[in-house]
Write an enzyme that holds these catalytic residues in place. Structure first.
Site, PDB file in Angstrom:
ATOM      1  N   MET A  39       0.956  -1.240  -0.146  1.00  0.00           N
ATOM      2  CA  MET A  39      -0.010   0.103   0.057  1.00  0.00           C
ATOM      3  C   MET A  39       0.919   1.397  -0.002  1.00  0.00           C
ATOM      4  O   MET A  39       0.356   2.100   0.342  1.00  0.00           O
ATOM      5  CB  MET A  39      -0.985   0.151   1.286  1.00  0.00           C
ATOM      6  CG  MET A  39      -1.617  -1.199   1.105  1.00  0.00           C
ATOM      7  SD  MET A  39      -3.424  -0.932   2.151  1.00  0.00           S
ATOM      8  CE  MET A  39      -2.897  -0.761   3.763  1.00  0.00           C
ATOM      9  N   ALA A  81       3.974   3.978   0.895  1.00  0.00           N
ATOM     10  CA  ALA A  81       4.939   4.498   1.936  1.00  0.00           C
ATOM     11  C   ALA A  81       5.868   3.483   2.625  1.00  0.00           C
ATOM     12  O   ALA A  81       5.845   3.066   3.662  1.00  0.00           O
ATOM     13  CB  ALA A  81       3.792   4.745   3.167  1.00  0.00           C
ATOM     14  N   LEU A  82       6.555   3.172   1.431  1.00  0.00           N
ATOM     15  CA  LEU A  82       7.525   2.067   1.696  1.00  0.00           C
ATOM     16  C   LEU A  82       8.534   2.351   2.646  1.00  0.00           C
ATOM     17  O   LEU A  82       9.132   3.316   3.024  1.00  0.00           O
ATOM     18  CB  LEU A  82       8.166   1.759   0.370  1.00  0.00           C
ATOM     19  CG  LEU A  82       7.311   1.553  -0.587  1.00  0.00           C
ATOM     20  CD1 LEU A  82       7.879   1.157  -2.241  1.00  0.00           C
ATOM     21  CD2 LEU A  82       6.366   0.196  -0.417  1.00  0.00           C
ATOM     22  N   HIS A  83       9.030   1.024   3.418  1.00  0.00           N
ATOM     23  CA  HIS A  83      10.216   1.160   4.354  1.00  0.00           C
ATOM     24  C   HIS A  83      10.885   0.034   3.918  1.00  0.00           C
ATOM     25  O   HIS A  83      10.593  -1.003   3.096  1.00  0.00           O
ATOM     26  CB  HIS A  83       9.697   1.133   5.641  1.00  0.00           C
ATOM     27  CG  HIS A  83       8.471   0.209   5.996  1.00  0.00           C
ATOM     28  ND1 HIS A  83       9.060  -1.279   6.099  1.00  0.00           N
ATOM     29  CD2 HIS A  83       7.159   0.248   6.125  1.00  0.00           C
ATOM     30  CE1 HIS A  83       7.468  -1.857   6.201  1.00  0.00           C
ATOM     31  NE2 HIS A  83       6.888  -0.798   6.303  1.00  0.00           N
ATOM     32  N   GLY A 115      11.114  -3.026   5.403  1.00  0.00           N
ATOM     33  CA  GLY A 115      10.442  -4.264   5.675  1.00  0.00           C
ATOM     34  C   GLY A 115       9.741  -4.545   4.109  1.00  0.00           C
ATOM     35  O   GLY A 115       9.937  -5.742   3.652  1.00  0.00           O
ATOM     36  N   HIS A 116       9.441  -3.720   3.242  1.00  0.00           N
ATOM     37  CA  HIS A 116       8.731  -3.979   1.985  1.00  0.00           C
ATOM     38  C   HIS A 116       9.975  -3.968   0.994  1.00  0.00           C
ATOM     39  O   HIS A 116       9.867  -5.206   0.180  1.00  0.00           O
ATOM     40  CB  HIS A 116       8.115  -2.267   1.601  1.00  0.00           C
ATOM     41  CG  HIS A 116       6.846  -2.207   2.072  1.00  0.00           C
ATOM     42  ND1 HIS A 116       6.847  -0.875   2.861  1.00  0.00           N
ATOM     43  CD2 HIS A 116       5.760  -2.601   2.120  1.00  0.00           C
ATOM     44  CE1 HIS A 116       5.396  -0.698   3.520  1.00  0.00           C
ATOM     45  NE2 HIS A 116       4.822  -1.764   3.099  1.00  0.00           N
ATOM     46  N   GLN A 125       5.665 -11.674   7.285  1.00  0.00           N
ATOM     47  CA  GLN A 125       5.304 -12.322   8.428  1.00  0.00           C
ATOM     48  C   GLN A 125       4.694 -11.352   9.451  1.00  0.00           C
ATOM     49  O   GLN A 125       3.762 -11.440  10.453  1.00  0.00           O
ATOM     50  CB  GLN A 125       6.629 -13.140   9.069  1.00  0.00           C
ATOM     51  CG  GLN A 125       6.046 -13.995   9.926  1.00  0.00           C
ATOM     52  CD  GLN A 125       7.216 -14.891  10.199  1.00  0.00           C
ATOM     53  OE1 GLN A 125       8.411 -14.581  10.130  1.00  0.00           O
ATOM     54  NE2 GLN A 125       6.917 -16.288  10.307  1.00  0.00           N
ATOM     55  N   GLN A 169      -2.832 -12.351   8.063  1.00  0.00           N
ATOM     56  CA  GLN A 169      -2.947 -12.127   6.719  1.00  0.00           C
ATOM     57  C   GLN A 169      -2.452 -13.416   6.003  1.00  0.00           C
ATOM     58  O   GLN A 169      -2.950 -13.477   4.699  1.00  0.00           O
ATOM     59  CB  GLN A 169      -2.434 -10.949   6.405  1.00  0.00           C
ATOM     60  CG  GLN A 169      -2.376 -10.476   4.910  1.00  0.00           C
ATOM     61  CD  GLN A 169      -2.105  -8.974   4.507  1.00  0.00           C
ATOM     62  OE1 GLN A 169      -3.029  -7.947   4.609  1.00  0.00           O
ATOM     63  NE2 GLN A 169      -1.011  -8.835   4.284  1.00  0.00           N
ATOM     64  N   SER A 206       6.626  -0.286   9.963  1.00  0.00           N
ATOM     65  CA  SER A 206       5.472  -0.223   9.585  1.00  0.00           C
ATOM     66  C   SER A 206       5.102   1.353   8.877  1.00  0.00           C
ATOM     67  O   SER A 206       5.724   2.323   9.410  1.00  0.00           O
ATOM     68  CB  SER A 206       4.312  -0.303  10.697  1.00  0.00           C
ATOM     69  OG  SER A 206       2.920   0.115  10.304  1.00  0.00           O
TER      70      SER A 206
HETATM   71  P1  AMP Z   1       1.493  -3.033   3.644  1.00  0.00           P
HETATM   72  O1  AMP Z   1       2.045  -1.947   2.563  1.00  0.00           O
HETATM   73  O2  AMP Z   1       1.365  -2.399   4.922  1.00  0.00           O
HETATM   74  O3  AMP Z   1      -0.112  -3.584   3.361  1.00  0.00           O
HETATM   75  O4  AMP Z   1       2.534  -4.082   3.406  1.00  0.00           O
HETATM   76  C1  AMP Z   1       2.763  -4.684   2.455  1.00  0.00           C
HETATM   77  C2  AMP Z   1       3.335  -6.045   2.519  1.00  0.00           C
HETATM   78  O5  AMP Z   1       4.680  -5.796   3.375  1.00  0.00           O
HETATM   79  C3  AMP Z   1       2.533  -6.860   3.335  1.00  0.00           C
HETATM   80  O6  AMP Z   1       2.952  -8.496   2.848  1.00  0.00           O
HETATM   81  C4  AMP Z   1       3.355  -6.855   4.754  1.00  0.00           C
HETATM   82  O7  AMP Z   1       3.110  -7.976   5.641  1.00  0.00           O
HETATM   83  C5  AMP Z   1       4.780  -6.769   4.299  1.00  0.00           C
HETATM   84  N1  AMP Z   1       5.371  -5.938   5.531  1.00  0.00           N
HETATM   85  C6  AMP Z   1       4.847  -4.673   6.161  1.00  0.00           C
HETATM   86  N2  AMP Z   1       5.908  -4.308   7.317  1.00  0.00           N
HETATM   87  C7  AMP Z   1       6.821  -5.202   7.397  1.00  0.00           C
HETATM   88  C8  AMP Z   1       7.939  -5.551   7.885  1.00  0.00           C
HETATM   89  N3  AMP Z   1       8.064  -4.697   9.023  1.00  0.00           N
HETATM   90  N4  AMP Z   1       8.557  -6.379   7.867  1.00  0.00           N
HETATM   91  C9  AMP Z   1       8.539  -7.460   6.789  1.00  0.00           C
HETATM   92  N5  AMP Z   1       7.336  -7.413   5.790  1.00  0.00           N
HETATM   93  C10 AMP Z   1       6.468  -6.176   6.226  1.00  0.00           C
END
Ligand code: AMP
Length: 282
Positions: free
Chosen positions: A30, A32-34, A36-37, A148, A153, A185
């Site tokens: 979605m 706002a990448l960090h 984790g993405h 994870q 989800q 996040s």
């Molecule tokens: P989102 O943009 O928050 O919907 O996340 C997109 C994908 O990135 C989803 O599969 C999340 O589980 C994963 N994600 C979000 N935050 C993290 C994180 N801190 N570490 C690993 N994966 C993440």
């Protein structure tokens, strides 16, 4: 890096990939990448010949309109990060493209969605199931990458793929944390400086509980001490603190080292709802 706003533009590229026998990885986000993405992206770049990242803030998975309206967006920076990472394509659809009409179909994940996030956010997993199904149909990935961090989800999407026979392999990537342990996040961007410090309570309570369970303390007491910790902290409200069987995604009322288990938490820090989880013996 190709920027693709509509599925019609994608079809020609998808066919070329099939003809040249190249594997396609999809990383749904979605924005706002960090980092984790970007871990998901790196995994896709390693495993697949071609990587597509989708950025779409999916309205149907937000049960709270204010959370949707305030969801962080940083498209320009996201595109720079993805280009630098070596991503091949970004799918950037509009709401009209993804939802030409309001979906009437309802997905029922049964007991999987009756607990934790499903119970706290009615309709959330229906929205997740619908958008992931649409992305799988439009993009036709060989492998899709999920974090994870969103453990429930993952269980929902595994069930979606199994029950609707999507020809997609799922890859689950461990949670990326800040140096102090806070799970990365997009919503962390909305925390004030003092809230950012309080947010650490989520990870601390998970880690403490994990240590205690491994030492043999009873789950009931471990849970109670986490709840007490939150009660003492002003401005922070615990939504749930739970022990789950990681494979069946069922609530457990005692820790059994023979079962792969995880601790899951959701809490409001000010107005921001954060979630996290920690595997105990996985
Ligand atoms: P989102 O943009 O928050 O919907 O996340 C997109 C994908 O990135 C989803 O599969 C999340 O589980 C994963 N994600 C979000 N935050 C993290 C994180 N801190 N570490 C690993 N994966 C993440």
């Amino acid at each position: 890096m190709q920027v693709i706003p509509r599925p019609a533009q994608w079809q020609a590229i998808r066919l070329q990939l099939i003809h040249s026998d190249q594997t396609l990885g999809l990383v749904p986000t979605m924005g706002a990448l960090h980092q984790g993405h970007l871990d998901l992206v790196s995994r896709s770049l390693e495993k697949c010949d071609y990587t597509l990242v989708s950025i779409f803030v999916n309205p149907t998975q937000f049960n709270n309109p204010e959370d949707f309206a305030k969801y962080p967006q940083s498209l320009e920076q996201d595109l720079k990060l993805l280009e630098k990472a070596g991503v091949d394509a970004v799918f950037l659809p509009t709401v009209e493209t993804m939802y030409p009409s309001k979906p009437r179909i309802k997905l029922d994940f049964g007991s999987l969605e009756q607990i934790l996030e499903g119970a706290s956010r009615p309709g959330h997993f229906n929205g997740v199931g619908i958008i992931v199904s649409k992305l799988f149909h439009m993009i036709q990935p060989d492998i899709a990458f999920f974090g994870q961090k969103d453990l429930q989800q993952v269980a929902i999407i595994q069930s979606l793929v199994r029950e609707l026979s999507f020809p997609v392999q799922l890859e689950i990537v461990p949670t990326r944390r800040e140096l102090d342990g806070l799970a990365m996040s997009s919503r962390n961007r909305r925390l004030s400086e003092s809230e950012r410090k309080q947010a650490l309570l989520l990870y601390e309570s998970l880690s403490d509980a994990k240590d205690l369970l491994i030492k043999g303390h009873a789950w009931e007491k471990v849970k109670k001490s986490a709840e007490t910790l939150f009660e003492k902290e002003e401005g922070v409200t615990l939504d749930y603190f739970a022990l789950v069987d990681q494979e069946k995604f069922e609530l457990l009322d005692a820790y059994d080292p023979a079962k792969k288990s995880s601790l899951c938490i959701a809490a409001f820090v000010g107005e921001i709802r954060l979630i996290d989880n920690l595997p105990i013996n996985a």
